[in-house]
Design a protein around this motif. Sequence first.
Motif, mmCIF file in Angstrom:
data_model
loop_
_atom_site.group_PDB
_atom_site.id
_atom_site.type_symbol
_atom_site.label_atom_id
_atom_site.label_comp_id
_atom_site.label_asym_id
_atom_site.label_seq_id
_atom_site.Cartn_x
_atom_site.Cartn_y
_atom_site.Cartn_z
ATOM 1 N N ARG A 49 -7.340 -1.290 -6.899
ATOM 2 C CA ARG A 49 -8.262 -0.674 -5.943
ATOM 3 C C ARG A 49 -9.608 -1.380 -5.943
ATOM 4 N N ARG A 90 -8.940 -2.957 2.867
ATOM 5 C CA ARG A 90 -7.640 -2.984 2.200
ATOM 6 C C ARG A 90 -6.470 -3.244 3.156
ATOM 7 N N SER A 124 -5.212 -6.804 3.722
ATOM 8 C CA SER A 124 -4.555 -7.560 2.641
ATOM 9 C C SER A 124 -3.042 -7.594 2.797
ATOM 10 N N PHE A 177 -8.999 -4.875 -4.173
ATOM 11 C CA PHE A 177 -8.852 -4.740 -2.725
ATOM 12 C C PHE A 177 -9.710 -3.562 -2.256
ATOM 13 N N LEU A 213 0.836 -1.195 0.000
ATOM 14 C CA LEU A 213 0.000 0.000 0.000
ATOM 15 C C LEU A 213 0.877 1.253 0.000
#
Length: 298
Positions: A196, A204, A207, A199, A188
């Motif tokens: 985007r 997010r 992940s 996830f 990220l």
Amino acid sequence: MVNVSFGRILAALFVGILLSACTPVALVDALTPRETYRDIRDVAYGASERQRLDVYLPLPQGATHVGTMPVVVFIYGGSWQNGDRADYRFVGEALASRGFMVIVPDYRTYPEVTFPAFVDDAALAVRWARRHASEYGADPAQLFLMGHSAGAQIVALLATDATYLRANGLRRCDIAGVIGLAGPYDFLPLKSDVLRRIFPASIRPASQPIHFVTGDEPPMFLGVADADGVVDPGNTLRFAQRLQAAGNAVEVRHYPVGHAMLIGAVSVPFRSAAPVLEDVVTYMNSFAGHASANRCRS
């Protein structure tokens, strides 16, 4: 020592094939032996059409003693958007010919699903491996997870976020070790609109394997492609540092190849590019036979 120049030539060849009409899969498949293993194809581990797997087994003359054979579940990459287990016969051959039971599952990808469905699928495949390994003469207590690229992110998340294995009646201590090759473990913020969507923003952060390190992870072997132009090698270095700071056993190996070649070097035609196969096999053999069972008893 790998000849760096020769390794680069092979890497360039591999990439050239990727860009040509001749697919790398066709070349690698044509040059991968078929007499070094036996296989069982198209085994269902779930209800979805994509929840199927192939099993690769050593031939009797190369097999370890029945009941002591280690098991490897290999999760391929593909940006969480594509992939086909048939394309990774070379991985099954490479490890089965070294005495391992190898399981290569397909899993659902975007746009059919988004995160975390593909991780759920991988956990389900691991549960299948744990439950059925003994039917093939393997030892479910010697269960290793291995992944490349997006597949490395998936296996790393299984090893760090206990939620996925727990949902399938498993514990992290049931995993003898993890092999991650060119994995995105700390990727990220996302710059791609497609990623985007894969996830969702609300979940997010979940992940990222690096966010879940507690010190109870299984031993990990992390391979870095120093010429990686797809996944920043910093992902591996940051993840390894976090694992080590928490007291985990982690081994990091660097290879003078690119992203695709890090897994391509496992195949017969490209093994001289980097000693990935020998390093991975040596690593798993160093833990096989005691790691998983002992960790769960402790």
